[in-house]
Write a protein that holds these residues in place. Sequence first.
Motif, short mmCIF file in Angstrom:
data_model
loop_
_atom_site.label_atom_id
_atom_site.label_comp_id
_atom_site.label_asym_id
_atom_site.label_seq_id
_atom_site.Cartn_x
_atom_site.Cartn_y
_atom_site.Cartn_z
N UNK A 1 14.10 -30.30 69.01
CA UNK A 1 13.39 -29.16 68.84
C UNK A 1 13.82 -28.05 68.27
N UNK A 2 15.29 -27.62 68.84
CA UNK A 2 15.98 -26.53 68.33
C UNK A 2 16.36 -26.60 66.78
N UNK A 3 16.86 -27.86 66.49
CA UNK A 3 17.28 -28.00 65.14
C UNK A 3 15.95 -27.85 64.13
N UNK A 4 14.67 -28.20 64.80
CA UNK A 4 13.58 -28.17 63.50
C UNK A 4 13.26 -26.42 63.39
N UNK A 5 13.50 -25.98 64.82
CA UNK A 5 13.51 -24.35 64.56
C UNK A 5 14.41 -23.74 63.66
N UNK A 6 15.70 -24.29 63.65
CA UNK A 6 16.77 -23.54 63.03
C UNK A 6 16.56 -23.78 61.44
N UNK A 7 16.08 -25.07 61.14
CA UNK A 7 15.61 -25.11 59.75
C UNK A 7 14.63 -24.12 59.24
N UNK A 8 13.85 -24.10 60.18
CA UNK A 8 12.52 -23.14 59.88
C UNK A 8 12.97 -21.64 59.66
N UNK A 9 13.85 -21.12 60.64
CA UNK A 9 14.40 -19.77 60.45
C UNK A 9 14.56 -19.57 59.08
N UNK A 10 15.32 -20.46 58.48
CA UNK A 10 15.81 -20.24 56.90
C UNK A 10 14.99 -20.60 55.83
#
Length: 919
Positions: free
Chosen positions: A585-594
Motif C-alpha cells: 500500500x505504501x508503494x502505491x501511495x509513493x508512486x501516486x505522490x510523484x
Amino acid sequence: MIDMVSGNIFHCRKHSWPSEEYISKTTLQLFDFDSAAPPKHAWRRRLNSHANILKEFSVTFMEALKMMRLGVRLWSYVREEASQGRKAPIDPFTRESCKPSASQGVQLGGMGSGSISRGFRGEFRQLQIVPGLCEASPIMANQFSVNVLSSSRKSDGQGTSSWGWNLSGQHSTYHALFPRAWTIYDGEPDPELKVSCRQISPFIPNNYRDSSLPAAVFVYTLVNTGKERAKVSLLLTWANSIGGTSHLSGDHFNEPFMLVHVICASYEMRRRWSIWCTSTSQASCQPLIVLVCWTAKDNPPVTFAIAACETQNVDVTVLPCFGLTEQSHVTAKDMWGTMVQGGHFDRENINVGRKAYHRHLEIHFVRQFQPRHGRYTKFYGTSERSAVNLVHDALMNYKQWEEEIEKWQNPILRDDSLPEWYKFTLFNELYFLVAGGTVWIDGHLPAADDKSNLDGYRHKLKDVDNLDAKIITAKVNVNQGVVVQHDRINGFSSKELDRINGFSSNGVIDENEDTYQGSLHSSESVDLEETRRTNSLHGPKDDDEDVGRFLYLEGVEYIMWCTYDVHFYASFALLALFPKIELSIQRDFAKAVLSEDGRKVKFLADGTSGIRKARGAVPHDLGTHDPWHEMNAYNIHNTSRWKDLNPKFVLQVYRDFAATGNMSFAVDVWPAVCAAIEYMEQFDKDGDGLIENDGFPDQTYDAWTVHGISAYCGCLWLAALEAAAAMAHQLGDKAFAERCRSKFLKAKPVFEEKLWNGSYFNYDSGSSSNSRSIQADQLAGQWWTESCMQSREIWTGVTYGLAATMILTEMKDEAFTTAEGIFTAGWSEEGSGYWFQTPEGWTVDGHYRSLIYMRPLAIWAMQWALALPKSILQAPGINMMDKMYTSSNGKASTNDIGGVRKLVKKTKCFSNAVFHCSC
C-alpha cells in the motif's frame, strides 16, 4: 429448530466473561476435545439477548443551516453520479431499508474476496460480495437447522414461514474470538442433546495464501447425554443470490456432484453417542453443490460452492433446488416436511445434473467466490471447478488453520497483565479487514474501466518532462548498506517516468521488474540482488514476495479505497499482521505522490474547481470506481491542500522502514518522501519553519475549520521533519537530513511559543472561540515520533491512538482506562451494540456515525506500543545527531528532541537491520 431467536436484553456490566457463567461446567467438559468448546477469553452473548435498533447521528438545526450549500451541491453530485450508473462515494441521502441493529457477529472468509456476516443469533446478513455493494438485510432462507423430533409448526405458507422457528435461545450462547466463533446449544432443542457449532475462517497472520481464500468452515459437534440413540439431522439452506435484486436476474443454476477421497483421522466416541458433521473417517465422500449466480447491474457472475464430509455416523444428502411459491416443483414447505419426517433427501439427487432456477434456494457449506480475479485465483484459477477444489481444501486444512490461529493468539490471551476485555476486543476489531470492503488482487493492476481511462491517466502526466524533481542515485556498499546521494534532474526520460510511476510500456504495473533497479541509477557496478542477500534483507523477488495489490474501504458508507488519513490509524494492524501488504500500500501511495491528475474537479464545500490531484501531494484515497487509475474520489474539499496527509505519509514510511528493516522499500519510496516534504514548504507562509492551516477544514476533521498554526497539523509536521531527517541519515542523504533537521529546530520553539498556554497546546493560533480548545488528536505527531460537528463526537480510532500514546509514556493504567470507554460504549452488554460494526464515532447519547469503519483498527497501535521493545527499530543516530546539529545561536541543541530519550531506553534494534544504530 432454526438458529434464529429473539428475547430480552441481558444487562450486566462485566470486567470478565468466564465461560462457565454462560455454559454449564458439565457441557464444557463434554466439548473439551477437537476445539469444540469456546475459549476462555471470548466476547459472549446469550442467544435470547435483544438486538436493539441502532440510533444514527443527526445534525442540529444550526449545523444543517451552516452546511446547507454543501448539502445542495452534494445532493446534485449524487444524482449526477446515479444518472451515469455510478454510486457516489459519499451519499448521506440514501438509506438502507433494513435499519442496522445490535445483531452482528464474526464475519466469514479471508481478506479481499467479499464477505458475509453471521449475526450472533445465527442470521446471515451484510452480504458484500461485490465491492462497495452491501446487502444489509438478513436473508431468511440462509440458515442452519437442527431437527431431532418429527414435528414442525403448522403454516399455510409455502416459503420459509412454514419452518419451525421455535428456538428460545435461553440456554444457548455465542462466543466470538475473530476469526473464529462458537455457538453452544446447551440442551436446546432437546434437553439431552448438546450441540457445538464452530465457525472457522482462514485469517492467519503472515500467511498470504490462505488468508486470501473466500472460504469458511462450520464444524458441528453433537453429544447425546441420554440413554437412547437419537437421530439428528443438520440442514443448511441457502439462496442462490448475493442479495438485493440479484436473485431475480435469472439464469442461475445449481449442479450437485460428489468427490471421493481417502483421508485418515481419529474418531472418538464421547458420552454414549457423538457425531461430527465435518469430521473425517478413513473413507470419505464430499457431496457438493456448485451454484452460479448471475448478478444484477452487469456485475460478473458469482460462483458459490458448498461441501460436507460423510463419516462413519454421518450421511450427507442434497436437494439441488426448491422454491418459495406454490408454483415451484419442490416448495420450501415440502423440503422442510421431508427433513422433519425422514431427516434426509433422496441420494439420487447427487446425479440429477445441472438445475436451472430463477427464484429458488439450495443447500451448501463453504462460502462464496469473488467476482473478477481475486488473489486466490492465483492458486485456484477462475473456473467453476476452482470452487470445488477450494472447498475441498478448506475441509482438509481447517484444523491446520486453527493451529496457526491459536499459535498467533495464545501469547496475548495468556498475558495476565492485559485486561480481559482488551484481549478479545483486540482480535475482534480485526473483523474490518474482512467485512470492510476489501479487495486483494494478483500482482497486476486491473485494466481501466474503458479504453479512454488509460489515455486519461497518461493525460494526467502531461508536461511531466518539466517536472523539477529529484532522482536519487544509489551508491551501494555491501558492508555498510546503501548510501544515497541526490542529483537534481529537470525532467525524466520516458523509461524513468514509467518506472517511477509504476507503469510498464503497455500502461500497467510491471510486477516482474524490481523498482529498486528500475527507478535508481547505480553509480557502481554492483549486483544489487547479491547486496540484498548479503545484508539479509530478503532474497530475490519470487512468488512469496509478490503479495499482489490490496485495497480496503474507509467504511461501508464512505466508499473510497485506502483513505490515507484514516489508514494512518488503521495501518498498525496490517503492519503487525501482514507487513508485506502494508508495504505494498505504501508503494502505491509513493508512486501516486510523484504523479499529477490535471482533470478539473468541482469541490463541493465551496463550489470552486481545481485539479484532481497535484504533483507532490499525497492523495486522500486511491479512488472509488477505477482504483489506482483515478485517485481522490473524495471531492468535498481540495485535499491537495490538506495539511496532514503528507506528514502522515512520511511518518508511516519511516515507521514501516524502521519496523521491517527493508532497505529496498526505503530506497524505492525515498523520492516520494522528499517530494512530500518539499511540497509542504509552500504552506510555511512566514518562513518560521511551521506550516499554517488555511482557514478551512484542511485535514481529516473535514467539518472542523482551522486557522493559522494548529496543534494537530503542526505536531504532525514537526514529527515528519524529524522522521525524514532520521531516514535520510540512515540512507546516507546527509544534505536532506540537515535540511529537515534545521527546519525542525527552527519550528519547534515557534510551535511552543504560539500554542502552549501553560497547561496544554491550544487547538490553533487563531482568534475564534474554539482556538483554546483541546483536541486529543493533537498528540498524533508526538505519538508517532515515539512510535464543529465532529467536535461533539467520540472518535474510536483517535481514542485508541491516544491510549497508545499513554502506553508509550509509561501510563499503561491510564491507557487501558481510556480505551475501556470505547469498549464499554461499543462492545459491552450495556453499550450501544456496535460489536463487529464499530463506527467512526458516536455522541455521548449513543448516536453513531458511519458504521463498519476503518479507523478503530487503531487498537492495534496499543498492542504495537505494548510490544515496542521487541518490534520496532529505534531511529538510528538521533542522539548522535543531537550533538551534530546546533541552533541558530551556535549553541548545542541537545535538548530539542522532546520525549525521544525516554523511548531510547525502551527500544531495541532489529537483528537483521542493514545499518547500525547508536542505541
